[in-house]
Design a protein around this motif. Structure first.
Motif, PDB file in Angstrom:
ATOM      1  N   GLY A   1      84.073 -63.767 -50.276  1.00 25.80           N
ATOM      2  CA  GLY A   1      84.609 -62.424 -50.574  1.00 25.80           C
ATOM      3  C   GLY A   1      85.927 -62.029 -49.891  1.00 25.80           C
TER       4      GLY A   1
ATOM      5  N   TRP B   1      82.902 -57.570 -56.911  1.00 25.34           N
ATOM      6  CA  TRP B   1      81.855 -58.639 -57.980  1.00 25.34           C
ATOM      7  C   TRP B   1      81.324 -57.995 -58.807  1.00 25.34           C
ATOM      8  CZ3 TRP B   1      82.499 -62.704 -55.844  1.00 25.34           C
ATOM      9  CH2 TRP B   1      82.700 -63.358 -54.303  1.00 25.34           C
TER      10      TRP B   1
ATOM     11  N   ILE C   1      79.142 -65.941 -61.203  1.00 27.31           N
ATOM     12  CA  ILE C   1      79.670 -64.084 -60.214  1.00 27.31           C
ATOM     13  C   ILE C   1      80.739 -64.552 -60.124  1.00 27.31           C
ATOM     14  CG2 ILE C   1      78.831 -62.644 -59.018  1.00 27.31           C
ATOM     15  CD1 ILE C   1      76.099 -63.403 -58.844  1.00 27.31           C
TER      16      ILE C   1
ATOM     17  N   ALA D   1      82.395 -67.505 -54.100  1.00 31.64           N
ATOM     18  CA  ALA D   1      82.169 -66.489 -54.104  1.00 31.64           C
ATOM     19  C   ALA D   1      82.015 -66.316 -51.864  1.00 31.64           C
ATOM     20  CB  ALA D   1      80.998 -66.358 -54.401  1.00 31.64           C
TER      21      ALA D   1
ATOM     22  N   PRO E   1      84.641 -62.236 -58.757  1.00 33.98           N
ATOM     23  CA  PRO E   1      85.944 -61.353 -58.798  1.00 33.98           C
ATOM     24  C   PRO E   1      85.863 -60.240 -59.742  1.00 33.98           C
ATOM     25  CG  PRO E   1      86.928 -63.348 -57.632  1.00 33.98           C
ATOM     26  CD  PRO E   1      85.102 -63.190 -58.741  1.00 33.98           C
ATOM     27  N   ASP E   2      86.300 -59.347 -59.730  1.00 34.03           N
ATOM     28  CA  ASP E   2      86.620 -58.890 -60.816  1.00 34.03           C
ATOM     29  C   ASP E   2      87.642 -57.623 -60.125  1.00 34.03           C
ATOM     30  OD1 ASP E   2      87.964 -57.949 -62.886  1.00 34.03           O
ATOM     31  OD2 ASP E   2      85.937 -56.742 -63.559  1.00 34.03           O
TER      32      ASP E   2
ATOM     33  N   CYS F   1      86.500 -70.308 -57.952  1.00 30.72           N
ATOM     34  CA  CYS F   1      85.504 -69.537 -56.478  1.00 30.72           C
ATOM     35  C   CYS F   1      84.464 -70.204 -56.065  1.00 30.72           C
ATOM     36  CB  CYS F   1      85.278 -68.231 -57.432  1.00 30.72           C
ATOM     37  SG  CYS F   1      84.825 -66.636 -56.807  1.00 30.72           S
TER      38      CYS F   1
ATOM     39  N   ILE G   1      88.019 -59.528 -51.983  1.00 29.36           N
ATOM     40  CA  ILE G   1      87.656 -58.162 -51.491  1.00 29.36           C
ATOM     41  C   ILE G   1      88.062 -57.855 -50.063  1.00 29.36           C
ATOM     42  CG2 ILE G   1      85.152 -57.382 -51.347  1.00 29.36           C
ATOM     43  CD1 ILE G   1      84.404 -59.314 -53.203  1.00 29.36           C
TER      44      ILE G   1
END
Length: 99
Positions: free
Chosen positions: A57, A70, A5, A55, A7-8, A53, A60
């Motif tokens: 965040g 995400w 999973i 994850a 980040p985009d 990554c 973000i």
């Protein structure tokens, strides 16, 4: 291929401030890079090392325009940039993950 999973980054919303790249590099994962964009002074952020990554965040949280979010789990090739969009259309849909 690994699945993660990740980040985009919405290219239309990204203002090229590179805060996400700075925080990611400072914290250690070093996932993001900035690519030049024709007609744009700063460039745009993108996911370059998806396998790094963690994850957390952090990217973000620092994005002033909320351009980072995400995305779904996806396959990726270690050491290769993640091609998320082709001609502004998402390349793979959820149904493609189900065999």
């Amino acid at each position: 291929m690994p699945v993660a999973i990740l980040p985009d980054i919405g290219e239309q919303m990204c203002i090229g401030c590179a805060l996400c790249v700075e925080i990611c590099t400072t914290l250690g994962p070093d996932v993001l890079r900035v690519k030049p964009v024709e007609g744009w002074k700063r460039g745009k952020a993108f996911v370059f090392y998806p396998e790094r990554c963690i994850a957390d965040g952090a990217c973000i949280g620092v994005c002033p325009t909320k351009a980072i979010f995400w995305m779904r789990p996806m396959d990726f090739t270690v050491g290769q940039p993640v091609p998320l969009y082709k001609n502004s259309v998402f390349v793979k849909g959820w149904t493609e993950l189900v065999d």
